[in-house]
Design an enzyme around this catalytic site. Structure first.
Site, mmCIF file in Angstrom:
data_model
loop_
_atom_site.group_PDB
_atom_site.id
_atom_site.type_symbol
_atom_site.label_atom_id
_atom_site.label_comp_id
_atom_site.label_asym_id
_atom_site.label_seq_id
_atom_site.Cartn_x
_atom_site.Cartn_y
_atom_site.Cartn_z
ATOM 1 N N LYS A 18 3.805 -7.450 31.070
ATOM 2 C CA LYS A 18 4.722 -8.390 30.413
ATOM 3 C C LYS A 18 4.242 -8.731 29.005
ATOM 4 C CE LYS A 18 5.484 -13.410 30.748
ATOM 5 N NZ LYS A 18 4.279 -13.858 30.041
ATOM 6 N N ASN A 19 3.005 -9.172 28.892
ATOM 7 C CA ASN A 19 2.568 -9.673 27.589
ATOM 8 C C ASN A 19 2.411 -8.564 26.548
ATOM 9 O OD1 ASN A 19 2.730 -12.247 28.518
ATOM 10 N ND2 ASN A 19 0.523 -12.548 28.808
ATOM 11 N N ARG A 89 8.158 -18.218 24.851
ATOM 12 C CA ARG A 89 7.051 -18.352 23.909
ATOM 13 C C ARG A 89 7.007 -17.189 22.894
ATOM 14 N NH1 ARG A 89 4.699 -22.469 22.450
ATOM 15 N NH2 ARG A 89 2.883 -21.975 21.241
ATOM 16 N N CYS A 113 5.821 -21.590 29.000
ATOM 17 C CA CYS A 113 5.218 -22.398 30.062
ATOM 18 C C CYS A 113 4.590 -23.656 29.482
ATOM 19 C CB CYS A 113 4.153 -21.591 30.785
ATOM 20 S SG CYS A 113 4.832 -20.237 31.737
ATOM 21 N N ARG A 118 0.864 -26.733 22.663
ATOM 22 C CA ARG A 118 0.640 -25.330 22.303
ATOM 23 C C ARG A 118 0.865 -25.157 20.795
ATOM 24 N NH1 ARG A 118 2.972 -21.364 26.958
ATOM 25 N NH2 ARG A 118 1.552 -19.952 25.910
ATOM 26 N N PRO A 119 -0.141 -25.497 20.008
ATOM 27 C CA PRO A 119 0.025 -25.432 18.554
ATOM 28 C C PRO A 119 0.117 -23.996 18.051
ATOM 29 C CG PRO A 119 -2.242 -25.985 19.106
ATOM 30 C CD PRO A 119 -1.496 -25.910 20.402
ATOM 31 N N ASP A 121 -0.864 -23.439 14.669
ATOM 32 C CA ASP A 121 -1.507 -23.549 13.352
ATOM 33 C C ASP A 121 -2.243 -22.275 12.944
ATOM 34 O OD1 ASP A 121 -3.086 -24.528 15.642
ATOM 35 O OD2 ASP A 121 -4.709 -24.630 14.185
ATOM 36 N N GLN A 122 -2.834 -21.576 13.910
ATOM 37 C CA GLN A 122 -3.592 -20.363 13.554
ATOM 38 C C GLN A 122 -2.665 -19.234 13.115
ATOM 39 O OE1 GLN A 122 -7.064 -20.458 13.423
ATOM 40 N NE2 GLN A 122 -6.598 -22.606 13.823
ATOM 41 N N ASP A 301 -4.427 -16.842 33.198
ATOM 42 C CA ASP A 301 -3.182 -16.561 33.916
ATOM 43 C C ASP A 301 -3.414 -16.176 35.375
ATOM 44 O OD1 ASP A 301 -1.820 -17.184 31.652
ATOM 45 O OD2 ASP A 301 -1.079 -15.170 31.230
ATOM 46 N N ILE A 323 -9.090 -22.651 28.618
ATOM 47 C CA ILE A 323 -8.122 -22.312 27.564
ATOM 48 C C ILE A 323 -7.110 -23.442 27.339
ATOM 49 C CG2 ILE A 323 -6.399 -20.622 26.767
ATOM 50 C CD1 ILE A 323 -8.953 -19.136 27.232
ATOM 51 N N ARG A 393 10.554 -14.699 35.490
ATOM 52 C CA ARG A 393 10.257 -14.450 34.079
ATOM 53 C C ARG A 393 9.222 -13.340 33.951
ATOM 54 N NH1 ARG A 393 7.641 -18.956 31.159
ATOM 55 N NH2 ARG A 393 7.188 -17.109 29.980
HETATM 56 C C1 UD1 Z 1 -0.955 -15.906 25.733
HETATM 57 C C2 UD1 Z 1 -0.183 -15.484 26.943
HETATM 58 C C3 UD1 Z 1 -0.392 -16.487 28.065
HETATM 59 C C4 UD1 Z 1 -1.870 -16.736 28.303
HETATM 60 C C5 UD1 Z 1 -2.607 -17.014 26.997
HETATM 61 C C6 UD1 Z 1 -4.114 -17.062 27.151
HETATM 62 C C7 UD1 Z 1 1.785 -14.327 26.045
HETATM 63 C C8 UD1 Z 1 3.262 -14.334 25.847
HETATM 64 N N1 UD1 Z 1 1.238 -15.410 26.628
HETATM 65 O O1 UD1 Z 1 -0.436 -17.155 25.302
HETATM 66 O O2 UD1 Z 1 0.202 -15.935 29.230
HETATM 67 O O3 UD1 Z 1 -2.006 -17.869 29.143
HETATM 68 O O4 UD1 Z 1 -2.311 -16.001 26.043
HETATM 69 O O5 UD1 Z 1 -4.597 -15.844 27.630
HETATM 70 O O6 UD1 Z 1 1.106 -13.359 25.733
HETATM 71 N N2 UD1 Z 1 -4.155 -22.284 19.981
HETATM 72 C C9 UD1 Z 1 -4.268 -23.133 18.891
HETATM 73 N N3 UD1 Z 1 -3.604 -22.798 17.742
HETATM 74 C C10 UD1 Z 1 -2.831 -21.673 17.646
HETATM 75 C C11 UD1 Z 1 -2.709 -20.836 18.762
HETATM 76 C C12 UD1 Z 1 -3.396 -21.160 19.940
HETATM 77 O O7 UD1 Z 1 -4.966 -24.137 18.936
HETATM 78 O O8 UD1 Z 1 -2.254 -21.435 16.574
HETATM 79 C C13 UD1 Z 1 -4.897 -22.628 21.240
HETATM 80 C C14 UD1 Z 1 -3.978 -22.914 22.419
HETATM 81 O O9 UD1 Z 1 -3.557 -24.259 22.429
HETATM 82 C C15 UD1 Z 1 -4.873 -22.541 23.587
HETATM 83 C C16 UD1 Z 1 -5.714 -21.384 23.040
HETATM 84 O O10 UD1 Z 1 -5.611 -21.473 21.628
HETATM 85 O O11 UD1 Z 1 -5.720 -23.620 23.889
HETATM 86 C C17 UD1 Z 1 -5.271 -20.004 23.477
HETATM 87 O O12 UD1 Z 1 -3.905 -19.811 23.148
HETATM 88 P P1 UD1 Z 1 -3.289 -18.357 22.902
HETATM 89 O O13 UD1 Z 1 -4.311 -17.312 23.207
HETATM 90 O O14 UD1 Z 1 -2.636 -18.347 21.569
HETATM 91 O O15 UD1 Z 1 -2.167 -18.274 24.008
HETATM 92 P P2 UD1 Z 1 -0.715 -17.676 23.854
HETATM 93 O O16 UD1 Z 1 -0.748 -16.491 22.952
HETATM 94 O O17 UD1 Z 1 0.251 -18.774 23.585
#
Ligand code: UD1
Length: 429
Positions: A18-19, A89, A113, A118-119, A121-122, A301, A323, A393
């Protein structure tokens, strides 16, 4: 509805990841041509992605259940409408992809989810490092640039989404982009392989430094998506929890290492073959402690599914979530089934009980829903799960696959809340 207490026995074929699919479909926007992609999972999130890409002007042909041809020669819009973006997402990958293609993107703040804040900013920091201007107006992210230029991006934390998004933007930026502290998940490598087949120059995916040399143009290609590590892990845990014996086919065993290691610790036998693993469990499972971390650590996950399994293991297990801030909401549902779990901040302390009891529960999110299915499979009596659209999903034909392994599971109500009716088991679910 699940009538629990049956061992899972037999073989199950794992679908495409999926991802990976949710990153690769938006990536096709970067080519001006036709991509033929195989092993795309037949799940709701993929259908939503296809709706978005069609809306942007691509022509999408479904060749068979898991193969699509996406022709992105003509892309007529750089805007992903609100209603589409909010459903998922991964819709935010269109920011990186459209910036790369057209220098402009407008995408509403994404849904997905609910694990707490879920910021993004990065992601924004990365786009800005490549010369884009990003602002948010009325919950719509608007990114523009006259020209993307390669740059240095250092992520403050490891983010799968930000790594993918910046890769998408960087492949056509002028010059060299270096992403440091990049995520290393298998689907990052899969995306890099796909981009390279389309003519990009991406190196180092799978390590924490990714180097991307921008190219002027990209073209269509033929590709096959990797197997889904989390779907495979979910069936492995379901097999283990039910004391079953299941051959999990079409997997890359290396991607399952962290999951297999924890199952072995719990007393489960795992046999690895070239592209399958056999999971056998006899007798009561043993406790184990888990901490979720970015790849190659234990995947977040998979933690809800393990929590369901450890609910009936001997001894006290501790799951620490490394995470997400709020990923234990599903525990409340397991308590309804007789589990003994205490949540303290970002940890869950699970005292194994001999047996779970069937109860009406709900799927709080995709993987929480998978955990409810596992709990229902091992519980005595009947479990009904609400909000199964969340499970669909991310799991292709979960009813069909579990039924073939001997589970007693059926859909008793349509997703759209129409009155309850028993729908016979069919493979097209
Ligand atoms: C993806 C997966 C999700 C999985 C997650 C962690 C998809 C569609 N989803 O989610 O299933 O649970 O990876 O393996 O691929 N963060 C920030 N700022 C940012 C981005 C992230 O602070 O700009 C933080 C998040 O709040 C979280 C951590 O970084 O605490 C990891 O998030 P991230 O790896 O980005 O998860 P997703 O890509 O949203």
């Amino acid at each position: 509805m699940i009538n629990g207490g049956r061992r899972l026995v037999g073989a199950v074929d794992i679908s495409g990841a999926k991802n990976a699919a949710l990153a690769i479909i938006p990536a096709t926007v970067l080519a001006e041509g036709k991509c033929r992609i195989e092993n795309i999972p037949d799940i709701r999130d993929v259908r939503l992605m296809m709706d978005i890409i069609r809306h942007l002007g691509a022509s999408v042909k479904q060749v068979n259940r898991n193969t699509y041809e996406i022709d992105t020669t003509y892309i007529a819009s750089e805007t992903v409408p609100d209603a589409m973006a909010r459903k998922m997402r991964a819709s935010y990958y269109f920011i990186g992809a459209l910036l790369g293609r057209a220098g402009k993107a407008e995408v509403a703040m994404p849904g997905g989810c609910n694990f707490g804040v879920r910021p993004i900013d990065q992601h924004i920091k990365g786009f800005e490092a490549l010369g884009a201007r990003v602002r948010t107006e009325n919950a719509v992210i608007k990114a523009t640039t006259r020209e993307l230029l390669g740059g240095a991006v250092y992520f403050d934390l490891v983010s799968v989404g930000a790594t993918i998004n910046v890769m998408l933007a960087a492949v056509k930026a002028k010059g060299l982009t270096i992403i440091e502290n990049a995520a290393k998940e298998p689907h990052i490598v899969d995306l890099a392989n796909f981009l390279n087949l389309m003519g990009a120059d991406v190196r180092g995916a799978g390590t924490d430094v990714i180097k991307i040399r921008g190219v002027d143009s990209m073209h269509g290609c033929d590709y096959s998506i990797i197997p889904d590590q989390i779907e495979a892990g979910t069936y492995m845990v379901a097999a283990a929890a039910t004391g079953g014996d299941v051959l999990i086919r079409n997997v890359i065993p290396k991607h399952l290492d962290s999951i297999s290691a924890k199952l072995v610790e719990s007393g489960v036998q795992i046999e690895e073959f070239d592209d399958s693993v056999r999971v056998t469990a006899n007798g009561r499972l043993l406790k184990c402690n888990i901490k979720t971390m970015p790849h190659p650590g234990f995947p977040t996950d998979m933690q809800p599914q393990f929590a369901a399994m450890l609910s009936i293991a001997e001894g006290t297990s501790i799951i620490s979530e490394g995470i997400w801030d709020n990923r234990f909401r599903y525990v409340e549902q397991l308590l309804r089934m007789g589990a003994s779990i205490q949540v303290e901040g970002k940890a869950a302390i699970i005292e194994g009980v001999p047996q779970l009891k069937g109860a009406p529960v709900r799927a709080d999110d995709l993987r929480a829903g998978a955990a409810m299915v596992i709990a229902g499979l091992v519980a005595s009596g009947t479990t009904t799960i609400e909000d199964i659209h969340l499970i669909e999903r991310g799991y292709e034909n979960i009813l069909g696959k579990l039924t073939a392994l001997g589970a007693d599971i059926s859909r008793i109500q349509d997703d759209d809340d129409t009155p309850a009716r028993v729908i016979p088991m069919v493979s097209s679910l």
